[in-house]
Design an enzyme around this catalytic site. Structure first.
Site, short mmCIF file in Angstrom:
data_model
loop_
_atom_site.label_atom_id
_atom_site.label_comp_id
_atom_site.label_asym_id
_atom_site.label_seq_id
_atom_site.Cartn_x
_atom_site.Cartn_y
_atom_site.Cartn_z
N ASN A 1 0.82 -1.22 0.00
CA ASN A 1 0.00 0.00 0.00
C ASN A 1 0.86 1.27 0.00
O ASN A 1 0.33 2.36 0.21
CB ASN A 1 -0.95 0.00 1.21
CG ASN A 1 -0.21 -0.02 2.54
OD1 ASN A 1 1.01 0.07 2.58
ND2 ASN A 1 -0.95 -0.13 3.63
N HIS B 1 3.35 1.93 2.13
CA HIS B 1 3.89 2.38 3.42
C HIS B 1 5.41 2.28 3.46
O HIS B 1 6.01 1.43 2.79
CB HIS B 1 3.23 1.68 4.62
CG HIS B 1 3.59 0.24 4.83
ND1 HIS B 1 2.73 -0.67 5.40
CD2 HIS B 1 4.73 -0.47 4.58
CE1 HIS B 1 3.31 -1.85 5.49
NE2 HIS B 1 4.52 -1.76 5.01
P1 PGA Z 1 8.53 -6.96 2.96
O1 PGA Z 1 7.88 -5.77 3.77
O2 PGA Z 1 9.97 -6.64 2.82
O3 PGA Z 1 8.31 -8.18 3.81
O4 PGA Z 1 7.84 -7.02 1.64
C1 PGA Z 1 8.16 -4.47 3.37
C2 PGA Z 1 7.34 -3.48 4.16
O5 PGA Z 1 6.20 -3.80 4.55
O6 PGA Z 1 7.82 -2.36 4.38
#
Ligand code: PGA
Length: 239
Positions: free
Chosen positions: A134, A136
């Site tokens: 999303n 973030h």
């Molecule tokens: P992820 O998470 O590296 O497990 O994809 C990234 C995040 O949510 O900032």
């Protein structure tokens, strides 16, 4: 911002090279670190380089982005545990210079103390980021004020569902997290964001080509003077 599209393996090596260069020039650098699946390749590479004698963290300081509220550092899904396991236990960064937001003490004093500690250490030299589906960064979910400092956020259902892969069930995923704010992140002198896989393609397109908006927190990085975005071809597919 600079956009680099390369394989997952090359991204880990190229990002690691930024750490080597930084620490060679400034052994007491302040590192902003991240958790999640994305930095695992980079951390494995940093451990390898440390074991090969090519990099040392002995004079460095680290500040992690975030922590789940309610999880003690010993919990195997806490971000402190993740960092110990995947990086800190394997390199020479002194324990007293490792900082991860507390998931247990989220008083206003402790939260503002995190920003104060970053400032007292001289500010973050290189901040590592992943990105949520999303958009973030840290746990700054869509709608987080761009001027936010370290604070507690309520995680979106989407984020909790994505992260539930590490827990027995969705119910076990904490509902809140303590996270550096967007301003805290933007204060870093340089930033690396890594995005891997097709699930990140949409948010990367919005981050790189969309308007700067609190609805896509990572889009604010367009305003940072020294930010490198590393994408694998899947994450860059919509650019
Ligand atoms: P992820 O998470 O590296 O497990 O994809 C990234 C995040 O949510 O900032």
């Amino acid at each position: 911002m600079e956009l680099i599209i390369d394989s997952k393996e090359n991204i880990a090596a190229r990002a690691a090279k930024q750490y080597i260069d930084l620490l060679k020039g400034k052994p007491n650098a302040v590192l902003g670190l991240a958790t999640g699946s994305t930095p695992l390749g980079l951390y494995a590479e940093l451990v390898r380089l440390y074991q090969a004698g090519e990099i040392s963290f002995k004079d460095a300081t680290s500040f992690n982005l975030d922590e789940y509220v309610g999880l003690p550092p010993t919990h195997d899904q806490s971000y402190k545990y993740f960092m110990m396991h995947n990086l800190f236990n394997h390199v020479d960064l002194p324990e007293e210079r490792i900082h991860v937001p507390s998931g247990l003490d989220t008083s206003a004093e402790t939260l503002s103390g995190y920003d104060a500690a970053i400032k007292a250490a001289g500010g973050v030299d290189l901040q590592l980021l992943g990105i949520g589906n999303n958009g973030h960064i840290g746990f700054n979910e869509p709608g987080t004020p761009l001027e936010s400092l370290t604070h507690v956020v309520e995680l979106t259902l989407d984020t909790r569902e994505v992260n539930s892969r590490f827990f027995q069930s969705l119910d076990e995923v904490p509902t809140h997290a303590a996270t550096m704010g967007i301003r805290t992140v933007m204060n870093a002198r340089s930033i690396i964001l890594i995005a891997l896989g097709s699930a990140k393609a949409d948010c990367i397109k919005k981050t790189v080509q969309g308007p700067v908006t609190a609805e896509v927190p990572a889009s604010v990085l367009q305003l940072h003077p020294n930010c490198t975005i590393y994408c694998d071809p899947e994450a860059a597919a919509l650019l």
